[in-house]
Structures are given as structure tokens and as C-alpha cells.
Write a protein that holds these residues in place. Structure first.
Motif, PDB file in Angstrom:
ATOM      1  N   ASP A  68       0.810  -1.210   0.000  1.00 60.11           N
ATOM      2  CA  ASP A  68       0.000   0.000   0.000  1.00 60.11           C
ATOM      3  C   ASP A  68       0.850   1.270   0.000  1.00 60.11           C
ATOM      4  O   ASP A  68       0.306   2.372  -0.110  1.00 60.11           O
ATOM      5  CB  ASP A  68      -0.909   0.006   1.234  1.00 60.11           C
ATOM      6  CG  ASP A  68      -1.939  -1.103   1.188  1.00 60.11           C
ATOM      7  OD1 ASP A  68      -2.885  -1.002   0.398  1.00 60.11           O
ATOM      8  OD2 ASP A  68      -1.757  -2.090   1.926  1.00 60.11           O
ATOM      9  N   ASN A  69       2.146   1.096   0.130  1.00 60.60           N
ATOM     10  CA  ASN A  69       3.088   2.229   0.143  1.00 60.60           C
ATOM     11  C   ASN A  69       4.253   1.926  -0.793  1.00 60.60           C
ATOM     12  O   ASN A  69       5.399   1.764  -0.351  1.00 60.60           O
ATOM     13  CB  ASN A  69       3.593   2.472   1.565  1.00 60.60           C
ATOM     14  CG  ASN A  69       2.500   2.872   2.534  1.00 60.60           C
ATOM     15  OD1 ASN A  69       2.177   4.048   2.670  1.00 60.60           O
ATOM     16  ND2 ASN A  69       1.915   1.897   3.219  1.00 60.60           N
ATOM     17  N   PRO A  70       3.984   1.840  -2.108  1.00 59.67           N
ATOM     18  CA  PRO A  70       5.040   1.429  -3.046  1.00 59.67           C
ATOM     19  C   PRO A  70       6.196   2.413  -3.140  1.00 59.67           C
ATOM     20  O   PRO A  70       7.261   2.067  -3.666  1.00 59.67           O
ATOM     21  CB  PRO A  70       4.287   1.321  -4.380  1.00 59.67           C
ATOM     22  CG  PRO A  70       3.091   2.202  -4.225  1.00 59.67           C
ATOM     23  CD  PRO A  70       2.704   2.099  -2.776  1.00 59.67           C
ATOM     24  N   HIS A  71       6.012   3.622  -2.617  1.00 58.50           N
ATOM     25  CA  HIS A  71       7.089   4.620  -2.633  1.00 58.50           C
ATOM     26  C   HIS A  71       8.128   4.340  -1.553  1.00 58.50           C
ATOM     27  O   HIS A  71       9.211   4.909  -1.577  1.00 58.50           O
ATOM     28  CB  HIS A  71       6.512   6.017  -2.450  1.00 58.50           C
ATOM     29  CG  HIS A  71       5.559   6.103  -1.297  1.00 58.50           C
ATOM     30  ND1 HIS A  71       4.252   5.659  -1.380  1.00 58.50           N
ATOM     31  CD2 HIS A  71       5.710   6.563  -0.028  1.00 58.50           C
ATOM     32  CE1 HIS A  71       3.650   5.853  -0.210  1.00 58.50           C
ATOM     33  NE2 HIS A  71       4.514   6.397   0.619  1.00 58.50           N
ATOM     34  N   TRP A  72       7.800   3.483  -0.570  1.00 60.31           N
ATOM     35  CA  TRP A  72       8.783   3.113   0.438  1.00 60.31           C
ATOM     36  C   TRP A  72       9.858   2.235  -0.208  1.00 60.31           C
ATOM     37  O   TRP A  72       9.549   1.212  -0.808  1.00 60.31           O
ATOM     38  CB  TRP A  72       8.136   2.351   1.586  1.00 60.31           C
ATOM     39  CG  TRP A  72       7.222   3.146   2.450  1.00 60.31           C
ATOM     40  CD1 TRP A  72       7.015   4.482   2.447  1.00 60.31           C
ATOM     41  CD2 TRP A  72       6.355   2.615   3.469  1.00 60.31           C
ATOM     42  NE1 TRP A  72       6.082   4.842   3.396  1.00 60.31           N
ATOM     43  CE2 TRP A  72       5.669   3.714   4.041  1.00 60.31           C
ATOM     44  CE3 TRP A  72       6.094   1.338   3.956  1.00 60.31           C
ATOM     45  CZ2 TRP A  72       4.740   3.557   5.077  1.00 60.31           C
ATOM     46  CZ3 TRP A  72       5.170   1.185   4.983  1.00 60.31           C
ATOM     47  CH2 TRP A  72       4.505   2.282   5.541  1.00 60.31           C
ATOM     48  N   LYS A  73      11.111   2.603  -0.037  1.00 54.17           N
ATOM     49  CA  LYS A  73      12.207   1.820  -0.589  1.00 54.17           C
ATOM     50  C   LYS A  73      12.901   0.961   0.461  1.00 54.17           C
ATOM     51  O   LYS A  73      13.510  -0.058   0.129  1.00 54.17           O
ATOM     52  CB  LYS A  73      13.238   2.758  -1.244  1.00 54.17           C
ATOM     53  CG  LYS A  73      12.686   3.532  -2.430  1.00 54.17           C
ATOM     54  CD  LYS A  73      12.205   2.583  -3.514  1.00 54.17           C
ATOM     55  CE  LYS A  73      11.770   3.314  -4.765  1.00 54.17           C
ATOM     56  NZ  LYS A  73      12.910   3.854  -5.529  1.00 54.17           N
ATOM     57  N   LEU A  74      12.835   1.382   1.711  1.00 45.40           N
ATOM     58  CA  LEU A  74      13.485   0.624   2.787  1.00 45.40           C
ATOM     59  C   LEU A  74      12.786   0.939   4.098  1.00 45.40           C
ATOM     60  O   LEU A  74      12.489   2.094   4.390  1.00 45.40           O
ATOM     61  CB  LEU A  74      14.974   0.996   2.892  1.00 45.40           C
ATOM     62  CG  LEU A  74      15.780   0.224   3.940  1.00 45.40           C
ATOM     63  CD1 LEU A  74      15.923  -1.242   3.549  1.00 45.40           C
ATOM     64  CD2 LEU A  74      17.174   0.843   4.118  1.00 45.40           C
TER      65      LEU A  74
END
Length: 516
Positions: free
Chosen positions: A458-464
């Protein structure tokens, strides 16, 4: 700009006054008559160490606070005390460049803030203080590069959230070994919580701080952590505050619990808290509070390599909302009109390759609801949707914006999106939410992954995403930023093993962040 750390350059960190006492005794800075007229002060006036901050190409702020009894109001007589200061090009002070007298006044907790000018850009200096025959530990600092300098490298450490009761400040020992040029601290330097009988390290006092003396005692306790003290003595800090320096989740002059704190009592608390913050931080006189107000948003230049915009996301914000619909109210503000315009002017008019923004709370979206719909983290920028989205639209026109953030007690590294409601929206920047120095202690990593991994889709912008304690380290160059997440294996012991959890890369001219 980041040379290798030699044994000589590290030697002073554990030396203190005793090691350099013999050398200092041969350099008596005051005339004999003036020394004889001094009324001796109690021993241990430099118990809180030394610090420097807010580097300029030609200047630096030098700090100390006289406090022989630091956890009991300071222990100083109620009079102004003259303090000698000295800055040199070498740690033995054979090449002195500036010296003078500063006044440690009781109304400012006998703190000393020396705004030294006339220094050379991009240079390492050593400094110390002396009063009543007592010599401070030696500090090491560094000026910013020349304003026209366009090359080189800048090493920046990002830190936040150091709760005394949750653990030792062990990440600073590793930060010290990495030798950053500057440390950016984005909030929660102290915690205002009540002492806990079960805490690893118990807060001083008997309750939350409300008065100036109580806040001074709490700051003094934190300043006695040896790893924090050593880091302050090794590199300049650029500091700001978040909520716990005063009261959890406060907004402007509104406390977290207005049913328990009247407006007048909270204004008095703000006044005390802001003054104690100023007294313990290496900041310029422009940050001297005026009652319940303090000017902390400011801009620092590191040549044409980087511009650092330091925000204040507490004093000017609207009160937090509690629903998704309320968060879309266009009248809500995080920054206030004046600070927002100041930020936009600084971003659009910047000559720098990298435009850094120090934001105490997270800009990128946090959708806590798994599956359809959204549940935002309303204390962060998610609670101020219209202003955040407008800022992201401005980022699309800014050269290499990178946000450095704290607050979450997690490593949360994200692409910044122009419109989080549109999964295909353009990436306009990168955000590094630094983990905490000690807050949340040694977390159960399996439990963390079980809770947070299901939210990743739900938060594809999170990278790590990670929950170890530590800090972030950045090497800025013209072509890109090498970022490392440095973590420790424990904060429940005075020493810890450190390692690199992840390496990331931000390429100049290509918004976003990539895991290497």
C-alpha cells in the motif's frame, strides 16, 4: 572534504582538560591581576562539555555551559562569570587564530554562545574555554566551504530521537568513527516523560519538566551521556526541535492534552522549554527566545554543493486532525505562511547542486490501512494534505530536493511523489527518515516485520523500512549522494557493535532513491 581520521585527530576526544592541562598552564590568557581578582568557582564547571554548531564559511558557534552540579540547577553562583575562549588551527593551540572573553549569565543558565567570525572556509579548528583556573575539554569543529566552491565532498550524519530511558546513545560512538563534517539533528533531543522505575536509565526528577530549572536538569542529564558528549566535541551540529523537547504532539501553543494544561500554563511551559533548548544548543543569538517563541528555521550553505533548509514544524502548525476528511482541509498549515514562503524562495533561488530540507516529521505518505482505503499518520505531513501536495508540486521544479527527517523511530526511506493519490505520479525527490538513536530501545525485529511488511504494497514509494537503532550517513558529491544506514546491535549496553544495514544512491538530476 572528509579526510581520513588520523590517530592524532582522535586523541583529543578522550583527553579532556587533564591531558592538555600542562600545555594550557603555559598559556595564561588573562593578566595576573585579573586572575587574582577572580572568585573561585566550584570544581567541575565544564561537566557538560563543549559543542559547536551552524557552520559558516567564515564562522562557527562555540558552546559550553558552566554547571558544577548539573542535575540540580547547575550549581553556579547567581552572578555573571567571564569565560575565556580560544580557537586554533591545531589541537595543542600553538597556532591560535582567535580568542576573547564571553559572559556566562545566570539568566541564561550560565551558558556560553560564542559566534566566532573571521575564520577560513573548509578548515578544521580546535577550541576550548577557561574560567576560574579550570580548563574545558578541547573541541574540534569545521567551517563550511567557500560560498563559491562547487566541488569536493560533504559528509553529513542525520540523527534524531534519543530517549535516555530507552537506552544508551551508542550510535554516536560509531558516528564519531565515521568523522562527519556536520551532524544534522532533527528533533527529540530530550524526552519530557516522567521517570520510570523500570527504565534502563531513569530520568532525573520526580515528574515531567514544566519549569525552567526542571528543563535545565533534563537537558543536563542528557548532556552527560559520554558518546553524545564526544560527538558534540568532534563536529558541528545543526539542531532543531520536534515535540518532546516540550510536550508530546504539541502544535503551536496547543498542548497534547488541553483539558489538563491551560493555555497560560502551557505558554509558561513553552517559555521554559525553549529557553532551556537555547541554553544547551550551539546556536546563534538569533535563536534567543522571546517568551513562548523561538526563531529556529534557518538556512546554511555548503558552497554550491549543498543548501540546507532547516524547518520548524511545531510552532506554526495548525492543530492535528483525526480523520481523513479533515486532513484535506485547505486551511491547515504545517509551516505557516511566512516560513512556507521563506522555504519556497530558498528552494527556487538556490545555486546549490543539492537542496536539503531538514523536516522534523515525515513528508512521504504513510498509509497504515492494509488494502482498500487509507489511514494516515496525522501528526506528520499526511495530516496536512493540501500544503504537502502543493510543496511536492514545487519540488518538481527544484534541483535535487532531498528531505532529512526524524520522529518515526524507524528507518523509512522513500521516493517523494507529486501526488500520492495517483500511483503513476512523478517522483519529485527523496526522503530519508532516520531511525532513532535510542527511542524504542532494542525492538523485536520479527514482530516489527510482521506488523509493517503487510503495509508495503500500500506504500510502493517506500524503498526501505527497518527498526534497528542508529543513524544515517551521507556522502554528497556533485554526481550523487552515497547514503548508508548505520545501525548498532544494542542500546541496552554502554558499548555496541555497528554495521551498515543498507547502502542507497541518489543520482543528481534523477529524482528518487535507489537501494544499492
Amino acid at each position: 572534504m572528509t579526510p581520513a581520521v588520523s590517530p592524532d585527530r582522535r586523541r583529543f576526544l578522550t583527553a579532556g582538560a587533564a591531558v592538555l592541562g600542562a600545555a594550557a598552564s603555559a598559556q595564561l590568557w588573562l593578566p595576573a591581576a585579573a586572575r587574582a581578582a577572580e572568585t573561585p568557582l566550584p570544581d567541575g564547571v565544564f561537566s557538560l562539555g563543549v559543542a559547536s554548531g551552524d557552520p559558516l564559511p567564515d564562522g562557527i558557534v562555540l558552546w559550553t555551559r558552566l554547571a558544577p552540579d548539573p542535575l540540580n540547577g547547575g550549581g553556579m553562583p547567581a552572578r555573571t562569570v567571564s569565560v575565556e575562549w580560544q580557537i586554533a588551527e591545531d589541537e595543542r593551540f600553538r597556532k591560535g587564530v582567535r580568542r576573547g572573553l564571553a559572559q556566562a549569565r545566570p539568566e541564561y543558565g550560565h551558558s556560553v554562545h560564542v559566534d566566532v567570525r573571521g575564520l577560513r572556509p573548509g578548515r578544521t579548528y580546535w577550541y576550548r574555554f577557561r574560567t576560574s583556573g579550570q580548563l574545558s575539554p578541547v573541541g574540534r569543529t569545521r567551517t563550511a566551504p567557500s560560498r563559491l566552491s562547487s566541488g569536493g565532498q560533504l559528509r553529513v550524519a542525520l540523527a534524531s530521537c534519543q530517549n535516555w530511558q530507552h537506552g544508551y546513545f551508542t550510535p554516536y560512538a560509531d558516528m564519531l568513527a565515521q568523522d562527519p563534517d556536520v551532524v544534522v539533528f532533527v528533533g527529540d533531543y530530550i524526552y519530557e516523560s516522567t521517570p520510570s522505575a523500570t527504565a534502563l536509565r531513569k530520568h532525573e526528577g520526580t515528574g515531567e519538566p514544566y519549569s525552567l530549572t526542571q528543563y535545565r536538569n533534563r537537558y543536563a542529564q542528557y548532556r552527560t551521556d559520554p558518546d553524545l558528549a564526544a560527538m558534540h566535541a568532534n563536529a558541528p551540529f545543526v539542531v532543531s526541535f520536534d515535540d518532546h523537547e516540550i510536550d508530546n504532539d504539541f502544535a503551536g501553543e496547543i498542548p497534547q492534552d488541553p483539558d489538563k494544561q491551560t493555555h497560560d500554563s502551557f505558554v509558561a511551559r513553552l517559555t521554559a522549554g525553549y529557553q532551556a533548548f537555547y541554553e544547551h544548543m550551539p546556536v546563534r543569538a538569533s535563536a534567543i527566545p522571546s517568551g513562548p517563541h523561538i526563531k529556529m528555521y534557518r538556512r546554511l550553505e555548503f558552497g554550491r554543493l549543498a543548501r540546507l533548509n532547516v524547518l520548524d514544524t511545531r510552532q506554526y502548525r495548525s492543530d492535528q486532525v483525526t480523520s481523513q476528511e479533515a486532513a484535506k482541509n485547505p486551511s491547515l498549515t504545517m509551516l505557516g505562511a511566512e516560513q512556507k514562503q521563506w522555504l519556497l524562495d530558498g528552494l527556487h533561488g538556490s545555486p546549490a547542486r543539492w537542496n536539503l530540507v531538514a523536516s522534523q516529521i515525515m513528508v512521504a505518505e504513510t498509509d497504515l490501512l492494509i488494502g482498500e482505503g487509507k489511514q494516515w499518520f496525522y501528526d506528520a505531513w499526511d495530516g496536512y494534505q493540501v500544503e504537502r501536495n502543493a510543496l511536492m508540486a514545487e519540488f518538481a521544479e527544484v534541483r535535487n530536493p532531498v528531505v532529512l527527517t526524524g520522529d518515526r523511530h524507524l528507518t523509512m526511506i522513500s521516493d517523494l511523489k507529486k501526488d500520492y493519490a495517483d500511483p503513476g505520479s512523478d517522483v519529485v525527490g527523496a526522503e530519508f527518515v532516520g531511525t532513532s538513536i535510542s527511542s524504542n530501545g532494542d525492538q523485536d525485529q520479527a514482530a516489527f516485520r510482521k506488523e509493517w511488511d503487510p503495509r508495503m504494497p500500500d506504500n510502493p514509494h517506500w524503498k526501505l523500512l527497518d527498526a534497528h537503532r542508529g543513524y544515517h550517513l551521507f556522502d554528497l558529491r556533485r554526481d550523487g549522494i552515497d547514503a548508508r544506514v548505520r545501525v548498532v546491535d544494542t542500546v541496552r549496553q554502554p558499548t555496541a557493535a555497528a554495521s551498515t544495514l543498507a547502502k542507497l544512491w541518489v543520482e543528481s538530476g534523477k529524482p528518487g532513491v535507489h537501494v544499492v
